[in-house]
Design a protein around this motif. Sequence first.
Motif, PDB file in Angstrom:
ATOM      1  N   ALA A 159       0.822  -1.214   0.000  1.00 34.45           N
ATOM      2  CA  ALA A 159       0.000   0.000   0.000  1.00 34.45           C
ATOM      3  C   ALA A 159       0.859   1.268   0.000  1.00 34.45           C
ATOM      4  O   ALA A 159       0.626   2.187  -0.784  1.00 34.45           O
ATOM      5  CB  ALA A 159      -0.925  -0.016   1.216  1.00 34.45           C
TER       6      ALA A 159
ATOM      7  N   GLY B  63       2.331   6.093  -4.486  1.00 33.01           N
ATOM      8  CA  GLY B  63       0.969   6.602  -4.395  1.00 33.01           C
ATOM      9  C   GLY B  63       0.812   7.578  -3.241  1.00 33.01           C
ATOM     10  O   GLY B  63       0.087   8.568  -3.343  1.00 33.01           O
TER      11      GLY B  63
ATOM     12  N   TYR C   2       4.187   2.896 -13.435  1.00 33.06           N
ATOM     13  CA  TYR C   2       4.712   3.093 -12.076  1.00 33.06           C
ATOM     14  C   TYR C   2       6.227   2.883 -12.069  1.00 33.06           C
ATOM     15  O   TYR C   2       6.973   3.572 -11.378  1.00 33.06           O
ATOM     16  CB  TYR C   2       4.017   2.074 -11.181  1.00 33.06           C
TER      17      TYR C   2
ATOM     18  N   PHE D 288      -5.994   3.479  -5.411  1.00 26.85           N
ATOM     19  CA  PHE D 288      -4.595   3.348  -5.825  1.00 26.85           C
ATOM     20  C   PHE D 288      -3.699   3.206  -4.606  1.00 26.85           C
ATOM     21  O   PHE D 288      -2.854   2.319  -4.520  1.00 26.85           O
ATOM     22  CB  PHE D 288      -4.200   4.593  -6.633  1.00 26.85           C
TER      23      PHE D 288
HETATM   24  N1  PFF Z   1      -0.504   1.303  -3.390  1.00 27.44           N
HETATM   25  C1  PFF Z   1       0.671   1.573  -4.158  1.00 27.44           C
HETATM   26  C2  PFF Z   1       1.123   2.988  -3.869  1.00 27.44           C
HETATM   27  O1  PFF Z   1       0.392   3.724  -3.191  1.00 27.44           O
HETATM   28  O2  PFF Z   1       2.175   3.365  -4.326  1.00 27.44           O
HETATM   29  C3  PFF Z   1       0.469   1.365  -5.629  1.00 27.44           C
HETATM   30  C4  PFF Z   1      -0.245   0.099  -5.960  1.00 27.44           C
HETATM   31  C5  PFF Z   1       0.308  -1.112  -5.559  1.00 27.44           C
HETATM   32  C6  PFF Z   1      -1.449   0.141  -6.622  1.00 27.44           C
HETATM   33  C7  PFF Z   1      -0.379  -2.286  -5.811  1.00 27.44           C
HETATM   34  C8  PFF Z   1      -2.141  -1.017  -6.897  1.00 27.44           C
HETATM   35  C9  PFF Z   1      -1.589  -2.211  -6.473  1.00 27.44           C
HETATM   36  F1  PFF Z   1      -2.230  -3.313  -6.691  1.00 27.44           F
END
Ligand code: PFF
Length: 454
Positions: A23, A27, A105, A226
């Motif tokens: 997580a 993001g 990403y 996200f």
């Molecule tokens: N949650 C991660 C972030 O905030 O950078 C990005 C992410 C990871 C999005 C895994 C979706 C996912 F499945």
Amino acid sequence: MAKKERANFGTKLGVILATAGSAVGLGNIWRFPYQAGEHGGAAFILIYLGCVLLLGISIMVAEFLIGRHSRANTARAYQVLAPGTPWKWVGRLGVLTGFLILSYYSVVAGWTLEFVGEAATGNLTGKTASAFKTAFEAFTANPWRPALWTLLFLLITHLIVVRGVEKGIERASKIMMPVLLLLLMVLAVCAMTLPNAMRGVEFLLKPDFSKVNSDVFLGALGQAFFSLSLGMGCLCTYASYFKKETNLTKTAFNVSIIDTVVAILAGLIIFPAAFSVNITPNAGAELVFITLPNVFQQAFGGVPVLSYIFSLLFYLLLALAALTSTISMHEVVTAFLHEELKLTRKRAAALVTLGCAVLGILCSLSLGIGRDYTLFGMTLFDLFDKGTAKIMLPVGGLFISIFTGWFLDKKIVRAEITNDGSLKVPLYRLIIVLLKYVAPISIALVFINELGIL
Ligand code: PFF
């Protein structure tokens, strides 16, 4: 399905940290501040918090229980729980979303490596605010450098996913996450002592609801999904490695709290910093790469050694935070190909890495020599960013909540949430109501509103 040895996360803390590792990432520190900036600041943040509380936590519980009950990759999970139905397409949509997010990403993750290098060689010291801007623009427009960093980042992710992540990631996360939190706190204090910093704090805390429209809602909703890694089966895949004793609701709460605290701290660094050098906070995706290095120069009483140490540590941790997220996305697609196409894990991972490398390089080029090639008025990079976060993840979340709230046998739901009756979960009813009504209706309303039908 071929019987496959499913690994488990070792400890309770390991579960939380690996999931929080997925997580917490770009993001929170890169995307959250610029989304908040683009959508008007405090009002966006309040709506974001609402989305996390009302939708995020319950959908996270739903993903967890789907994954742990089926003990399979996200597409197979729906086949186990709803055989012979089209629900498997929700899982497949998730896999595709993961693949697309990982591609763009990795580009930004690659930038963090460039900045680790720049910080380590002392190249970030002694520059003026405008020099940072020019340097960053020249860097992203360069066809080679960012593309090479993207490849390197994907390669590192690949090597870890192929080797299996339990020990390495669990152990690294246990050290990395607390250091990241501590560093963010120190930086937030430093940023708030900069001149004009309070205007930034105000921007973060004083809501102006006159600017709120459906796009702000959709932006906040997409950011919540996200940031919490929701809507694409990532946490479903991770939960398939959870133990029977893991408390799903508690884990969802803990992960959401950690994720939100990191995002708010990032805001408390970026906004005061941006205002102090007169950069508008809606400057876009580059805040972390232009505004922050400048802060490192000005903060710490101008002592160069401290600036050096802090900038190096920051970009190193940002790269590591991105890495624990790219691993989790890669794992979703790899587990899918491995189990569904019966490829070896190595081959499956290689396919994912290759595919993402091609798309990632295209995304990277779309910020430089390819910036004139647009689709729906957006560069490929923006299209991937907005298309996945604002459409694909919320659509995934919509279906996940409908599946768990309406379709899945409540006996399974209850057994998973209460660990076969051994846990008291006072919020059980609330979670069901949220999944059944609140989540699907609010996501649908945001979409309908955005499409201008309402
Ligand atoms: N949650 C991660 C972030 O905030 O950078 C990005 C992410 C990871 C999005 C895994 C979706 C996912 F499945």
